[in-house]
Motif scaffolding. Structure first.
Motif, short mmCIF file in Angstrom:
data_model
loop_
_atom_site.label_atom_id
_atom_site.label_comp_id
_atom_site.label_asym_id
_atom_site.label_seq_id
_atom_site.Cartn_x
_atom_site.Cartn_y
_atom_site.Cartn_z
N TYR A 284 24.81 59.40 56.59
CA TYR A 284 25.55 60.08 57.64
C TYR A 284 25.89 59.08 58.74
O TYR A 284 25.13 58.15 59.02
N ASP A 285 27.06 59.29 59.37
CA ASP A 285 27.43 58.42 60.48
C ASP A 285 26.81 58.96 61.78
O ASP A 285 26.04 59.94 61.77
N ARG A 286 27.14 58.32 62.89
CA ARG A 286 26.54 58.65 64.16
C ARG A 286 26.80 60.10 64.57
O ARG A 286 25.98 60.74 65.24
N GLU A 287 27.95 60.62 64.17
CA GLU A 287 28.32 61.99 64.53
C GLU A 287 27.75 63.02 63.56
O GLU A 287 28.02 64.22 63.70
N GLY A 288 26.99 62.56 62.56
CA GLY A 288 26.39 63.48 61.61
C GLY A 288 27.26 63.84 60.43
O GLY A 288 26.93 64.75 59.65
N ARG A 289 28.37 63.12 60.24
CA ARG A 289 29.26 63.37 59.10
C ARG A 289 28.75 62.63 57.86
O ARG A 289 28.40 61.45 57.94
N ALA A 290 28.75 63.31 56.72
CA ALA A 290 28.35 62.67 55.46
C ALA A 290 29.42 61.68 55.05
O ALA A 290 30.60 62.01 54.97
N VAL A 291 29.01 60.42 54.77
CA VAL A 291 29.97 59.37 54.42
C VAL A 291 29.70 58.76 53.06
O VAL A 291 30.53 58.00 52.54
N ALA A 292 28.57 59.05 52.45
CA ALA A 292 28.28 58.53 51.11
C ALA A 292 27.09 59.28 50.53
O ALA A 292 26.28 59.85 51.27
N SER A 293 27.01 59.26 49.18
CA SER A 293 25.90 59.91 48.51
C SER A 293 25.65 59.22 47.18
O SER A 293 26.61 58.77 46.51
N VAL A 294 24.39 59.09 46.78
CA VAL A 294 24.06 58.46 45.51
C VAL A 294 22.77 59.09 44.99
O VAL A 294 21.87 59.45 45.75
N THR A 295 22.69 59.25 43.66
CA THR A 295 21.52 59.85 43.03
C THR A 295 21.01 58.94 41.92
O THR A 295 21.79 58.38 41.14
N SER A 296 19.68 58.77 41.87
CA SER A 296 19.04 57.96 40.83
C SER A 296 17.87 58.74 40.26
O SER A 296 17.32 59.64 40.90
N THR A 297 17.47 58.37 39.05
CA THR A 297 16.28 58.98 38.43
C THR A 297 15.15 57.96 38.38
O THR A 297 15.39 56.74 38.37
N ALA A 298 13.94 58.44 38.36
CA ALA A 298 12.78 57.55 38.31
C ALA A 298 11.66 58.21 37.53
O ALA A 298 11.46 59.43 37.60
N PRO A 325 26.93 50.13 69.54
CA PRO A 325 25.85 50.03 68.54
C PRO A 325 25.80 51.24 67.63
O PRO A 325 24.95 52.12 67.74
N HIS A 326 26.71 51.26 66.66
CA HIS A 326 26.81 52.40 65.75
C HIS A 326 25.65 52.40 64.76
O HIS A 326 25.38 51.40 64.10
N LEU A 327 25.00 53.54 64.66
CA LEU A 327 23.86 53.69 63.76
C LEU A 327 24.17 54.76 62.71
O LEU A 327 24.63 55.85 63.04
N TYR A 328 23.90 54.42 61.46
CA TYR A 328 23.97 55.37 60.36
C TYR A 328 22.56 55.90 60.06
O TYR A 328 21.55 55.28 60.44
N THR A 329 22.52 57.00 59.35
CA THR A 329 21.24 57.56 58.90
C THR A 329 21.29 57.77 57.40
O THR A 329 22.25 58.36 56.87
N ALA A 330 20.28 57.27 56.71
CA ALA A 330 20.12 57.55 55.28
C ALA A 330 19.03 58.60 55.12
O ALA A 330 17.92 58.45 55.62
N ARG A 331 19.37 59.68 54.41
CA ARG A 331 18.42 60.76 54.14
C ARG A 331 18.09 60.73 52.66
O ARG A 331 18.95 60.93 51.80
N CYS A 332 16.82 60.43 52.36
CA CYS A 332 16.39 60.28 50.97
C CYS A 332 15.52 61.47 50.58
O CYS A 332 14.48 61.72 51.20
N GLU A 333 15.97 62.17 49.55
CA GLU A 333 15.28 63.37 49.10
C GLU A 333 14.79 63.18 47.67
O GLU A 333 15.55 62.77 46.79
N ILE A 334 13.50 63.43 47.46
CA ILE A 334 12.92 63.38 46.11
C ILE A 334 12.92 64.80 45.55
O ILE A 334 12.37 65.73 46.18
N ARG A 335 13.53 64.95 44.37
CA ARG A 335 13.60 66.27 43.73
C ARG A 335 12.98 66.20 42.33
O ARG A 335 13.11 65.20 41.63
N GLU A 336 12.37 67.31 41.96
CA GLU A 336 11.81 67.45 40.61
C GLU A 336 12.23 68.82 40.08
O GLU A 336 11.83 69.85 40.65
N ALA A 337 13.05 68.81 39.03
CA ALA A 337 13.56 70.07 38.46
C ALA A 337 14.18 70.95 39.52
O ALA A 337 13.99 72.17 39.55
N GLY A 338 14.95 70.32 40.43
CA GLY A 338 15.64 71.06 41.47
C GLY A 338 14.82 71.39 42.69
O GLY A 338 15.35 71.88 43.70
#
Length: 834
Positions: A284-298, A325-338
């Motif tokens: 998310y950018d500074r204003e809280g808008r989603a600007v990218a998304s990526v999903t991986s498995t582990a 000083p623009h700051l982005y936020t990365a939100r990382c969510e771990i999911r298991e079977a949804g």
């Protein structure tokens, strides 16, 4: 159960903190709310709970087991776990009502009395300093065993379901040598006073309560040669996570100004079964808008960890810079079977840094002269127990002056400082406390890199400061190379420096990317001949000394002049060092010793009763000295015109007074009582001055841009005080128990002129959801108590630090100040949501 000695407990209570890189700001992780989906768990996937409130504190004793609450009695401290033998306060039925209630951050040393320490042998060279003076003459250390042990106690309950989670206590900083005990179990000992540490308490909790947390802190020994405080002087957090989670500092984001992003996440499985999970990262950018998304498995082994790498790209990247000083936020969510198991967030910024041996420093491809200051972490009234809001305020004072870089001297900083630098646009030199490659030294260094590598403000890792025993030796190089290998393995994106006051070009030099010069300007050109391809930064410069509001050197009182005239033999005045560094584009820049006065090291006198330094551009309260306006004149572009000294010299009529003006305008004309004393052109990186026989009245300076007057300032002879004024740095106070307001008190005459030499005793009081956390006035020889509600003005100024309590929004905070002879002053602060 043996009760604590009442007298010792009452005494304790009465006695009383070229590198393309995008760094990623460390997470501010509030309590995460539950995910609102049909498959969401009943508990929040991650909770990070501030554990700063409702502690009890008492002094123990370093030499008497009976006065140390039984700790170590009969040598059974570690014999049996969980049965209360560790110390009497570890039992649930211990009576702690005589212990002092405290909230964190807390520094107990600042509330101790001053002690002259006459047993120290006076140094042969006054500049070497008296060890007692070095630590601010506080009655703590091995000579004062009754003041050097502190006990903290906190009871808490847990929620249903917490027994099935991983529970961790995170300590941001405890000074020092701390022992953490939960429900009678000794969980860890941590000696470093500056590195954070965490404790897994999962196996030791009482799910049905109560839980008794005990922290014993031993400040008998120090780690530095300056005031260091004592106690739990940074935050404590209780973190609750699923068995599958991201551990502390388990996220690392790097990026490029092109918008390319790489993220590495450590996933931990604390369960007995293998787990297959998805890692979903949204940016998310500074204003809280989603600007990218990526999903991986582990795939996670039972009781195992796995590293997951992700890559993404921002389509229209916004860079982190000093002005924006623009700051982005990365939100990382771990999911298991949804199902969401964990959510972890981290802020970061995109920026590019480059040091060049011939051209200096570049930020995002633009040349930038580094202009900044070194800083310790104590403040008037609170010592080292500085709330986050006050750290932010201190960074902003230097930012407003025109500084663009902050050096953390000489230890891992409070993370609130880095967050403030990220948010305000201030670069950072981040420094470890120990220059050693021992397991402990490398562990502390690794902690520094892991925690701080995500902050865009950090541009240099410093591996040491003035390590005289090894900086010029082969042994020192071996140590430095081991430290370098560790840093580059954890963060290959930032250069490495060390602050050297001798032997530049020898010893550990080959281990560095950027040479740090502490003073010794005459060695710069010889060094460049030896290492023509190594960039140079002035890690410590100036060390000029001045006392706010004093214009005559007074050896008896221990004051130096506020003119830019005095510096130790190894140092330079402000104008001397800055004009040298400013004239040489190949010097990346320099950092003044220091931004703020600090307790200890009271150069140039180093003797009782001096308790703080004179080095600061601002004093211990953050009140600007005159030299602040010299730097403001040449470090930023807005017009500046500052006149010194004051014009209250009763009894010195006819005596010649040196009058200076700091300005970045073209010329300045000075008038005394409407008579011109002449016009002077302002030299680059300099000042203008006149010699003026004192006559009461008014000095007025006019600043010209070309032939046009664009600024005016005046100094008037003040009359008797008729009005007491108090002002605040903010209009509102968040009722979160953490926010602070700085209250400035001063006297004025009937014409509105401040009394520059007033020393009246000011009494502060307040009503509403706040308290007076401490007081100060910037006087380097004052032995008044910081933990008090009154303070004398020093050269016209005093300060009260008002700290919010947790309370209802809407109840105003009313601050009142009184002194003899004038009406009381009041101001009202609005209560804001926490």
């Amino acid at each position: 159960m043996k009760k604590p000695d009442r007298r010792s407990v009452l005494s304790a209570a009465a006695a009383l903190s070229a590198l393309p890189v995008s760094a990623l700001a460390a997470p501010k992780q509030p309590v995460v709310q539950p995910v609102t989906t049909a498959s969401a768990p009943s508990l929040a996937p991650r909770e990070r709970i501030l554990f700063d409130f409702d502690w009890r504190f008492a002094l123990g004793h370093a030499a008497d087991v009976n006065r140390d609450f039984g700790f170590g009695r009969d040598q059974k401290t570690y014999a049996k776990q969980g049965n209360g033998q560790v110390a009497e306060p570890s039992t649930a039925d211990f009576d702690d009502h005589l212990w002092q209630p405290v909230d964190l951050p807390h520094d107990w040393a600042v509330g101790l009395p001053f002690a002259r320490n006459d047993y120290f042998i006076p140094p042969q060279n006054p500049e070497d300093g008296d060890p007692g003076a070095g630590h601010g003459y506080k009655a703590i250390g091995r000579r004062f065993p009754e003041n050097s042990i502190g006990w903290y106690r906190k009871g808490f309950e847990l929620q249903p379901g917490d027994a099935d989670r991983v529970l961790t206590l995170e300590f941001d900083g405890v000074f020092r040598d701390s022992l953490v005990i939960l429900n009678g179990y000794v969980l860890t000992r941590h000696e470093s006073g500056y590195t954070p540490f965490s404790v897994d308490i999962t196996n030791y909790i009482n799910p049905q309560g109560p839980n008794i947390l005990l922290v014993r802190v031993d400040a008998s020994l120090g780690e530095g040669w300056f005031y260091e405080g004592a106690g739990i002087y940074r935050h404590v957090w209780l973190v609750k996570t699923d068995k599958v989670h991201v551990p502390q500092w388990g996220l690392c984001v790097r990026g490029e100004t092109s918008g390319a992003i790489s993220l590495e996440a450590t996933l931990k499985n604390a369960s007995a079964s293998p787990r297959a999970v998805d890692l979903v990262t949204d940016i998310y950018d500074r204003e809280g808008r989603a600007v990218a998304s990526v999903t991986s498995t582990a795939q996670l082994d039972a009781y195992g960890e796995s590293q997951v790498s992700q890559a993404s790209h921002l389509a229209a990247p916004k860079l982190w810079s000093l002005d924006d000083p623009h700051l982005y936020t990365a939100r990382c969510e771990i999911r298991e079977a949804g199902k969401t198991l964990d959510v972890s967030t981290v802020r970061f910024g995109l920026r590019d840094i480059r040091f060049d041996a011939k051209e200096g420093f570049f930020l995002n491809g633009k040349w930038l002269k580094l202009r900044g200051a070194n800083n310790h972490e104590d403040h008037a009234g609170v010592g080292t127990g500085v709330p986050d809001a006050l750290h932010h305020w201190r960074v902003k004072q230097l930012k407003d002056m025109g500084a663009n870089i902050w050096r953390c001297a000489h230890n891992m900083p409070n993370e609130a400082i880095l967050e403030a630098c990220d948010e305000l646009g201030m670069l950072v030199i981040d420094e470890t406390r120990l220059m050693t490659a021992t397991p402990e030294g490398l562990s502390q260094l690794a902690t520094l890199i892991h925690r701080d590598r995500n902050h865009p403000s950090v541009i240099l890792w410093s591996i040491g400061n003035e390590e005289t025993a090894q900086q010029g030796t082969e042994r020192g190089l071996k140590i430095a190379l081991d430290m370098r290998r560790l840093i580059k393995s954890l963060d290959p994106t930032r250069p490495i420096t060390a602050a050297m006051n001798h032997y530049q070009g020898q010893g550990l030099t080959p281990a560095l990317d950027v040479m740090g010069f502490n003073y010794h300007e005459s060695s710069i050109e010889p060094f460049r001949k030896l290492y023509p391809d190594m960039p140079i930064v002035g890690t410590e410069t100036a060390s000029a000394v001045s006392t706010r509001g004093e214009y005559v050197r007074d050896e008896v009182k221990g004051y130096v002049r506020a003119y830019d005239l005095d510096a130790p033999s190894y140092a330079l005045t402000a104008s001397a060092w800055w004009s040298l560094y400013d004239a040489k584009p190949y010097l990346a820049g320099g950092l003044v010793w220091t931004g703020f006065d600090y307790r200890g090291e009271p150069t140039p006198f180093n003797r009782w009763p001096e308790i703080s330094s004179h080095f600061g551009i601002l004093d211990t309260c953050g009140f600007p000295k005159d030299i602040y306006y010299y730097y403001k004149s040449w470090w930023q572009s807005a017009p500046v015109l500052h006149l010194l000294p004051h014009w209250n010299w009763t009894g010195s009529e006819g005596k010649t007074i040196d009058v200076w003006a700091y300005s970045n305008l073209d010329k300045v004309e000075l008038f005394l009582n409407k008579r011109s004393l002449g016009v002077q052109s302002v030299p680059k990186d300099g000042h203008v001055q006149w010699s003026v026989p004192f006559t009461p009245g008014e000095l007025v300076a006019y600043g010209f841009k070309g032939d046009k007057v664009v600024m005016k300032t005046a100094r008037r002879t003040a009359g008797p005080a008729t009005r007491l004024s108090i002002t605040s740095d903010r209009a509102g106070l968040r009722t979160d128990g953490q926010d602070v307001a700085l209250i400035r008190a001063e006297l004025f005459d009937a014409q509105g002129t401040a009394l520059p030499t007033a020393d009246n005793l000011i009494h502060f009081s307040l009503s509403g959801p706040a308290r007076i956390a401490g007081v100060g006035n910037g006087n380097p020889t004052s032995l008044e108590a910081d933990k008090a509600s009154s303070r004398h003005l020093f050269n016209g100024l005093a300060q009260a630090v008002v700290r919010a309590r947790r309370g209802s929004v809407g109840a105003p905070v009313i601050v009142t100040a009184t002194t003899d002879g004038v009406p009381a002053a009041r101001l009202t602060l609005t209560s804001l949501p926490g």
